[in-house]
Design a protein around this motif. Structure first.
Motif: not given
Ligand SMILES: [Zn+2]
Ligand SMILES: [Zn+2]
Ligand SMILES: [Zn+2]
Length: 125
Positions: A56, A70, A73, A78-80
């Motif tokens: 990311h 990451c 993800c 993207h979950d970060d």
């Protein structure tokens, strides 16, 4: 791209991120791979890894772009969302594990959140 073929250059860049918990600025990365691949290739690889959910990116207080690994993800998701910490002395940037809670903003659609905390790291304190 139907086939997810990883070139040697992609592997090399990916390995660097896997072996480190720190973030790297584009300037660092171009310097690190100097002689192995040119600037354009480095940029292209980073863009590709980001779109695949492997790294990311974020921007520091100087407007410089940084990349970090990451955790969980997936491509295009993207979950970060977490804060990043930049040391004012050594310039090192790390991902902070804390989840960042976005403020509730009714009627607004949040697309991107960037939190950069600056100060001194444990080594420079
Ligand atoms: Zn991510
Ligand atoms: Zn430091
Ligand atoms: Zn991060």
């Amino acid at each position: 791209m139907a086939v997810r073929r990883k070139t040697k250059s992609v592997q090399t860049v990916l390995k660097l991120f896997h072996n480190s918990h720190n973030a790297f600025s584009v300037v660092d990365l171009v310097e690190k791979f100097d002689g192995q691949m040119n600037k354009t290739t480095v940029y292209r690889i980073l863009e590709r890894l980001e779109s695949e959910g492997l790294v990311h990116s974020f921007t520091d207080s100087q407007g410089l772009k940084w990349y970090a690994k990451c955790q969980d993800c997936t491509a295009h998701q993207h979950d970060d969302i977490h804060p990043h910490f930049q040391c004012k002395s050594c310039g090192k940037v790390v991902c902070l594990p804390d989840d960042y809670k976005s403020p509730e903003l009714p009627n607004y659609q949040i697309e991107h959140v960037e939190v950069l905390i600056t100060g001194y790291c444990p080594d420079c304190k």
